[in-house]
Design a protein around this motif. Structure first.
Motif, PDB file in Angstrom:
ATOM      1  N   ILE A  60       0.716  -1.250   0.002  1.00 55.57           N
ATOM      2  CA  ILE A  60       0.025  -0.028   0.131  1.00 55.57           C
ATOM      3  C   ILE A  60       0.828   1.127   0.098  1.00 55.57           C
ATOM      4  CG2 ILE A  60      -1.623   1.316   1.352  1.00 55.57           C
ATOM      5  CD1 ILE A  60      -2.888  -1.301   2.238  1.00 55.57           C
ATOM      6  N   GLU A  61       1.959   1.374   0.654  1.00 55.86           N
ATOM      7  CA  GLU A  61       2.733   2.369   0.948  1.00 55.86           C
ATOM      8  C   GLU A  61       3.637   2.772  -0.594  1.00 55.86           C
ATOM      9  OE1 GLU A  61       3.523   4.677   3.825  1.00 55.86           O
ATOM     10  OE2 GLU A  61       1.564   4.216   3.693  1.00 55.86           O
ATOM     11  N   ALA A  62       3.613   1.565  -1.106  1.00 56.65           N
ATOM     12  CA  ALA A  62       4.463   1.600  -2.475  1.00 56.65           C
ATOM     13  C   ALA A  62       3.346   2.186  -3.403  1.00 56.65           C
ATOM     14  CB  ALA A  62       5.339   0.448  -2.738  1.00 56.65           C
ATOM     15  N   GLY A  63       2.230   1.942  -3.367  1.00 56.65           N
ATOM     16  CA  GLY A  63       1.187   2.064  -4.471  1.00 56.65           C
ATOM     17  C   GLY A  63       1.101   0.997  -5.308  1.00 56.65           C
ATOM     18  N   ASN A  64       1.614  -0.127  -4.796  1.00 56.96           N
ATOM     19  CA  ASN A  64       1.568  -1.376  -5.585  1.00 56.96           C
ATOM     20  C   ASN A  64       0.369  -2.281  -5.216  1.00 56.96           C
ATOM     21  OD1 ASN A  64       2.254  -3.347  -7.259  1.00 56.96           O
ATOM     22  ND2 ASN A  64       4.101  -4.212  -6.045  1.00 56.96           N
ATOM     23  N   THR A  65      -1.083  -1.904  -5.294  1.00 56.43           N
ATOM     24  CA  THR A  65      -1.956  -2.939  -5.102  1.00 56.43           C
ATOM     25  C   THR A  65      -2.882  -2.950  -6.272  1.00 56.43           C
ATOM     26  OG1 THR A  65      -3.431  -0.675  -4.634  1.00 56.43           O
ATOM     27  CG2 THR A  65      -2.059  -1.857  -2.687  1.00 56.43           C
ATOM     28  N   PRO A  66      -3.610  -4.316  -6.440  1.00 57.79           N
ATOM     29  CA  PRO A  66      -4.332  -4.596  -7.504  1.00 57.79           C
ATOM     30  C   PRO A  66      -5.616  -3.648  -8.055  1.00 57.79           C
ATOM     31  CG  PRO A  66      -4.623  -6.397  -5.832  1.00 57.79           C
ATOM     32  CD  PRO A  66      -3.645  -5.153  -5.288  1.00 57.79           C
ATOM     33  N   LYS A  67      -6.123  -2.977  -6.706  1.00 58.12           N
ATOM     34  CA  LYS A  67      -7.173  -2.198  -7.262  1.00 58.12           C
ATOM     35  C   LYS A  67      -7.027  -0.769  -7.241  1.00 58.12           C
ATOM     36  CE  LYS A  67     -10.835  -5.197  -4.871  1.00 58.12           C
ATOM     37  NZ  LYS A  67     -11.914  -5.119  -4.221  1.00 58.12           N
ATOM     38  N   GLY A  68      -5.534  -0.334  -7.260  1.00 55.93           N
ATOM     39  CA  GLY A  68      -5.622   1.091  -7.481  1.00 55.93           C
ATOM     40  C   GLY A  68      -5.253   1.835  -5.993  1.00 55.93           C
ATOM     41  N   ASP A  69      -5.521   3.091  -6.026  1.00 54.53           N
ATOM     42  CA  ASP A  69      -4.968   4.150  -4.951  1.00 54.53           C
ATOM     43  C   ASP A  69      -6.006   3.779  -3.667  1.00 54.53           C
ATOM     44  OD1 ASP A  69      -4.521   6.171  -2.945  1.00 54.53           O
ATOM     45  OD2 ASP A  69      -4.165   7.392  -4.545  1.00 54.53           O
ATOM     46  N   VAL A  70      -5.488   2.842  -2.871  1.00 52.60           N
ATOM     47  CA  VAL A  70      -6.016   2.471  -1.685  1.00 52.60           C
ATOM     48  C   VAL A  70      -6.510   3.588  -0.690  1.00 52.60           C
ATOM     49  CG1 VAL A  70      -6.197   1.109   0.672  1.00 52.60           C
ATOM     50  CG2 VAL A  70      -5.079  -0.065  -1.657  1.00 52.60           C
ATOM     51  N   LEU A  71      -5.604   4.304  -0.288  1.00 50.70           N
ATOM     52  CA  LEU A  71      -5.793   5.479   0.486  1.00 50.70           C
ATOM     53  C   LEU A  71      -6.697   6.560   0.234  1.00 50.70           C
ATOM     54  CD1 LEU A  71      -2.035   5.919   1.970  1.00 50.70           C
ATOM     55  CD2 LEU A  71      -4.206   4.273   2.853  1.00 50.70           C
ATOM     56  N   ALA A  72      -6.710   7.112  -1.251  1.00 52.66           N
ATOM     57  CA  ALA A  72      -7.402   7.850  -1.714  1.00 52.66           C
ATOM     58  C   ALA A  72      -8.907   7.521  -1.722  1.00 52.66           C
ATOM     59  CB  ALA A  72      -7.091   8.430  -2.969  1.00 52.66           C
ATOM     60  N   THR A  73      -9.205   6.058  -2.132  1.00 49.49           N
ATOM     61  CA  THR A  73     -10.422   5.601  -2.229  1.00 49.49           C
ATOM     62  C   THR A  73     -11.081   5.575  -0.937  1.00 49.49           C
ATOM     63  OG1 THR A  73      -9.676   4.207  -4.016  1.00 49.49           O
ATOM     64  CG2 THR A  73     -11.754   3.528  -3.121  1.00 49.49           C
ATOM     65  N   SER A  74     -10.113   5.266   0.021  1.00 47.99           N
ATOM     66  CA  SER A  74     -10.706   4.990   1.586  1.00 47.99           C
ATOM     67  C   SER A  74     -11.275   6.195   2.084  1.00 47.99           C
ATOM     68  CB  SER A  74      -9.596   4.293   2.610  1.00 47.99           C
ATOM     69  OG  SER A  74      -9.517   2.934   1.982  1.00 47.99           O
ATOM     70  N   ARG A  75     -10.444   7.488   1.871  1.00 45.06           N
ATOM     71  CA  ARG A  75     -10.679   8.627   2.169  1.00 45.06           C
ATOM     72  C   ARG A  75     -12.053   9.260   1.791  1.00 45.06           C
ATOM     73  NH1 ARG A  75      -6.410  10.522   0.543  1.00 45.06           N
ATOM     74  NH2 ARG A  75      -5.283  10.317   2.510  1.00 45.06           N
ATOM     75  N   ILE A  76     -12.168   9.040   0.391  1.00 47.96           N
ATOM     76  CA  ILE A  76     -13.368   9.494  -0.454  1.00 47.96           C
ATOM     77  C   ILE A  76     -14.701   8.650   0.140  1.00 47.96           C
ATOM     78  CG2 ILE A  76     -14.827   9.477  -2.436  1.00 47.96           C
ATOM     79  CD1 ILE A  76     -12.633  11.701  -2.147  1.00 47.96           C
ATOM     80  N   ALA A  77     -14.503   7.263   0.581  1.00 49.75           N
ATOM     81  CA  ALA A  77     -15.393   6.630   1.064  1.00 49.75           C
ATOM     82  C   ALA A  77     -15.880   6.833   2.773  1.00 49.75           C
ATOM     83  CB  ALA A  77     -14.966   5.029   1.283  1.00 49.75           C
ATOM     84  N   GLY A  78     -14.957   7.452   3.268  1.00 49.45           N
ATOM     85  CA  GLY A  78     -15.268   7.853   4.668  1.00 49.45           C
ATOM     86  C   GLY A  78     -15.958   9.278   4.375  1.00 49.45           C
ATOM     87  N   ILE A  79     -15.790  10.067   3.574  1.00 45.97           N
ATOM     88  CA  ILE A  79     -16.246  11.276   3.278  1.00 45.97           C
ATOM     89  C   ILE A  79     -17.814  10.963   3.045  1.00 45.97           C
ATOM     90  CG2 ILE A  79     -16.687  13.340   1.939  1.00 45.97           C
ATOM     91  CD1 ILE A  79     -13.516  13.444   1.795  1.00 45.97           C
ATOM     92  N   MET A  80     -18.009   9.980   1.899  1.00 46.06           N
ATOM     93  CA  MET A  80     -19.298   9.618   1.633  1.00 46.06           C
ATOM     94  C   MET A  80     -20.462   9.005   2.663  1.00 46.06           C
ATOM     95  SD  MET A  80     -18.374   8.024  -2.137  1.00 46.06           S
ATOM     96  CE  MET A  80     -20.069   7.501  -2.710  1.00 46.06           C
ATOM     97  N   ALA A  81     -19.525   8.143   3.568  1.00 53.66           N
ATOM     98  CA  ALA A  81     -20.402   7.525   4.450  1.00 53.66           C
ATOM     99  C   ALA A  81     -20.658   8.710   5.578  1.00 53.66           C
ATOM    100  CB  ALA A  81     -19.357   6.562   5.072  1.00 53.66           C
ATOM    101  N   ALA A  82     -20.061   9.431   5.846  1.00 53.26           N
ATOM    102  CA  ALA A  82     -20.446  10.475   6.768  1.00 53.26           C
ATOM    103  C   ALA A  82     -21.623  11.330   6.313  1.00 53.26           C
ATOM    104  CB  ALA A  82     -19.437  11.706   7.269  1.00 53.26           C
ATOM    105  N   LYS A  83     -21.867  11.607   5.081  1.00 49.12           N
ATOM    106  CA  LYS A  83     -22.843  12.018   4.492  1.00 49.12           C
ATOM    107  C   LYS A  83     -24.372  11.196   4.301  1.00 49.12           C
ATOM    108  CE  LYS A  83     -21.059  13.622   0.619  1.00 49.12           C
ATOM    109  NZ  LYS A  83     -20.962  14.450  -0.808  1.00 49.12           N
ATOM    110  N   GLN A  84     -24.018   9.984   4.609  1.00 53.19           N
ATOM    111  CA  GLN A  84     -25.113   9.033   4.467  1.00 53.19           C
ATOM    112  C   GLN A  84     -25.402   8.546   5.643  1.00 53.19           C
ATOM    113  OE1 GLN A  84     -26.975   8.569   1.531  1.00 53.19           O
ATOM    114  NE2 GLN A  84     -25.487  10.081   0.813  1.00 53.19           N
ATOM    115  N   THR A  85     -24.989   8.700   6.880  1.00 53.89           N
ATOM    116  CA  THR A  85     -25.266   8.354   8.172  1.00 53.89           C
ATOM    117  C   THR A  85     -26.826   8.150   8.468  1.00 53.89           C
ATOM    118  OG1 THR A  85     -23.016   9.242   8.985  1.00 53.89           O
ATOM    119  CG2 THR A  85     -24.584   8.608  10.703  1.00 53.89           C
TER     120      THR A  85
END
Length: 163
Positions: free
Chosen positions: A48-73
């Motif tokens: 993850i730190e190297a950006g070598n993951t099969p699904k892409g940018d793990v941290l950016a996707t997780s950050r956006i998901a957290g933002i979206m989740a807060a809005k859907q609580t």
């Protein structure tokens, strides 16, 4: 430790669940901060730190998901009020000692009720999304220690966990 309320506000006189009427309250600025973590193998952390993951940018996707989740609580937790959220900030900080990531969400509103559930939901979904994005690398990841760090505003006053 705070004294427990004499009456649970989410129960009516017959003990049935109800949504609390917050309409008499004056909107005030409120903020809540929640935290949690996800622990993983050193190999998954390195990928993850190297950006070598099969699904892409793990941290950016997780950050956006957290933002979206807060809005859907309010859609997820039955008795939560839908709130106008003015700021949502998600931080995923690498922690090589775990190894894994410390996750923090800060949510701000000006409303009649607080945003604790929105901050807790944001952390939970950011962690779950990180798991989903990296499960091909490590199915043994552990999501841990999700808790309310602090909240400000409202009738009950400020709260700081001290952790």
């Amino acid at each position: 430790m705070q004294d427990l309320p004499q009456k649970l506000t989410h129960l009516d006189s017959q003990g049935q669940a109800q949504m609390v009427d917050v309409s008499p309250k004056t909107p005030t600025r409120r903020q809540a901060v929640a935290a949690g973590r996800i622990r993983m193998t050193p190999a998954a952390f390195a990928a993850i730190e190297a950006g070598n993951t099969p699904k892409g940018d793990v941290l950016a996707t997780s950050r956006i998901a957290g933002i979206m989740a807060a809005k859907q609580t309010a859609q997820l937790i039955p008795l939560c009020h839908p709130l106008p959220l003015h700021k949502i900030e998600i931080q995923l900080n690498a922690n090589p000692q775990l190894p894994g990531y410390d996750i923090q969400a800060s949510v701000t509103t000006k409303a009649e009720t607080g945003v604790e559930m929105e901050a807790l939901t944001a952390v939970s979904i950011a962690a779950l999304t990180l798991y989903d994005m990296a499960k091909a690398l490590d199915k043994s990841m552990h999501i841990e220690a999700i808790y309310l760090v602090s909240k400000t505003g409202g009738k009950s006053g400020d709260y700081h966990s001290g952790l």
